[in-house]
Scaffold this active site. Structure first.
Site, short mmCIF file in Angstrom:
data_model
loop_
_atom_site.label_atom_id
_atom_site.label_comp_id
_atom_site.label_asym_id
_atom_site.label_seq_id
_atom_site.Cartn_x
_atom_site.Cartn_y
_atom_site.Cartn_z
N ARG A 175 73.53 45.91 140.61
CA ARG A 175 73.90 44.60 140.05
C ARG A 175 74.38 43.67 141.16
NH1 ARG A 175 78.93 43.70 138.82
NH2 ARG A 175 79.32 45.82 138.07
N TYR A 182 65.93 19.91 129.21
CA TYR A 182 65.35 21.01 128.44
C TYR A 182 66.27 21.40 127.29
CZ TYR A 182 64.18 25.90 127.45
OH TYR A 182 63.90 27.07 126.83
N ASP A 205 67.18 20.54 138.66
CA ASP A 205 66.23 21.47 138.06
C ASP A 205 64.84 21.10 138.57
OD1 ASP A 205 64.42 22.85 136.41
OD2 ASP A 205 65.77 22.79 134.69
N LYS A 258 58.15 30.03 134.94
CA LYS A 258 57.08 29.05 134.85
C LYS A 258 56.15 29.12 136.06
CE LYS A 258 59.27 27.75 131.07
NZ LYS A 258 60.59 28.40 131.12
#
Length: 378
Positions: free
Chosen positions: A48, A100, A172, A197
């Protein structure tokens, strides 16, 4: 010698394994790592906190965005959430009024519970941004082009204004990808991506990415990444690295097709949202900060009924959420990406009942136009 972006795509994702000489990054299937010293631990201890495979991916995305520190997350929203959770109770954020739907949900329904508040502002209006700055404002959040109306924000101008007031600039860059736009070069402090994406590009994994040049910001982001634990798995990191190798050839072809399709829709008389069109209000600004209009456009077909008919009759694209895949994806934002918004908020953001978002893939542009043409026939 300065490497071209084409060369950097390959060089940043191809790191020779020093043990075997393999040109593809090994997948290190290990959750924990042996420590040779009782007091001094090695670079990796628990997956992690860090993993050799993920480290290569994080270094790659940092290089591509011209930053110093990269972080990979399990989803785009995990990346955005982790950045915004570096702020504290009482802090205020300025956010471009078109973002978004997932970001909208986080801002409106989760962060206020922790005392982190925001104001939406028209980022095309620098005076409005400056007027909206409060004593508690800590950052501005830019999404350019915005989802789904592809509104454009001037990254350089907003960054200059923000820094004058000692504010952090978060951008972004999902719609453009680092191949077409580099916000850090324009003054942004942090870049976020839904790497699901264009970076991944094949509709086969979810991922998020964050990049910064600032070591203090990087420390804050890493603390949240490690504390919250929404890191990208090593197999998905490997797939992401493989996919980024072809980012340039994918987005260049997809963007060229999107330009052609946007021009066709506009010629037919439909309202088209695409920053590669000279009719777009943000055309000149976008051209100054990005290499092309990108692979995503939105078209307003006038009514939900027409949009519904179009989707039912088209044969080549898939009708789905998401974008940036090798296949053309048509989405209906009012019921998909922005379903969280009220009718009033949709209208205020220009998300009309007839608006369809089209993420252009690698199919032949003429074939797509022919399909769109028959889908619009009565």
């Amino acid at each position: 010698m300065t490497e071209s972006d084409w060369t950097k795509l390959i060089r940043s994702t191809t790191k020779i394994d020093p043990l075997s000489g393999a040109i593809n990054t090994p997948i290190q299937f290990s959750s924990t790592f042996d420590q040779q010293d009782f007091d001094l631990f090695g670079e990796f201890d628990y997956a992690r906190s860090g993993n050799p495979t993920r480290q290569v991916g994080e270094d790659a995305i940092a290089s591509l965005e011209h930053g110093q520190h990269g972080f990979l997350f399990s989803t785009g929203m995990a990346a955005i959430s982790s950045v915004l959770l570096t702020f504290s109770q009482g802090d205020h954020l300025l956010v471009s009024k078109e973002v978004y739907g997932g970001t909208y949900r986080l801002l409106n329904k989760i962060l206020p519970r922790y005392g982190i508040n925001h104001s939406y502002v028209d980022f095309a209006n620098l005076s409005a941004i400056e007027t909206a700055i409060q004593k508690t404002t800590k950052a501005v959040y830019i999404e350019t082009p915005s989802n789904p109306t592809l509104a454009i924000s001037d990254i350089a101008a907003i960054s200059r204004l923000a820094h004058k007031h000692n504010l952090i600039v978060i951008a972004d860059n999902t719609f453009m990808s680092p191949f077409l736009q580099n916000p850090l070069d324009l003054g942004a402090d942090i870049v976020v991506h839904s790497a699901t994406k264009f970076l991944a590009g094949h509709s086969d994994l979810t991922a998020g990415a964050v990049v910064t040049k600032d070591e203090k910001l990087a420390d804050k982001i890493y603390f949240i990444q490690n504390a919250m634990g929404a890191t990208l798995g090593i197999t998905d990191t490997w797939l992401l690295l493989r996919s980024i190798k072809t980012l340039g050839v994918r987005v260049q072809r997809e963007a060229a097709s999107a330009q052609k399709i946007a021009e066709w829709f506009e010629h037919k008389g439909w309202r088209v949202c695409y920053p590669g069109l000279k009719s777009h209000l943000g055309y000149e600004i976008h051209r100054s900060q990005a290499k092309s209009g990108g692979a995503v456009l939105s078209v307003d077909l006038g009514s939900e009924q027409t949009a519904r008919q179009f989707v039912e009759k088209m044969t080549i694209p898939v009708f789905s959420v998401s974008l940036g895949g090798v296949e053309t994806i048509v989405s209906y934002p009012p019921k998909m990406s922005h379903a969280e918004l009220s009718a009033e908020d949709l209208a205020a953001d220009g998300i009309t009942p007839g608006l369809l978002r089209i993420s252009v893939g690698l199919e032949d542009a003429d074939d797509l136009i022919a399909d769109f043409s028959q889908a619009l026939e009565d």
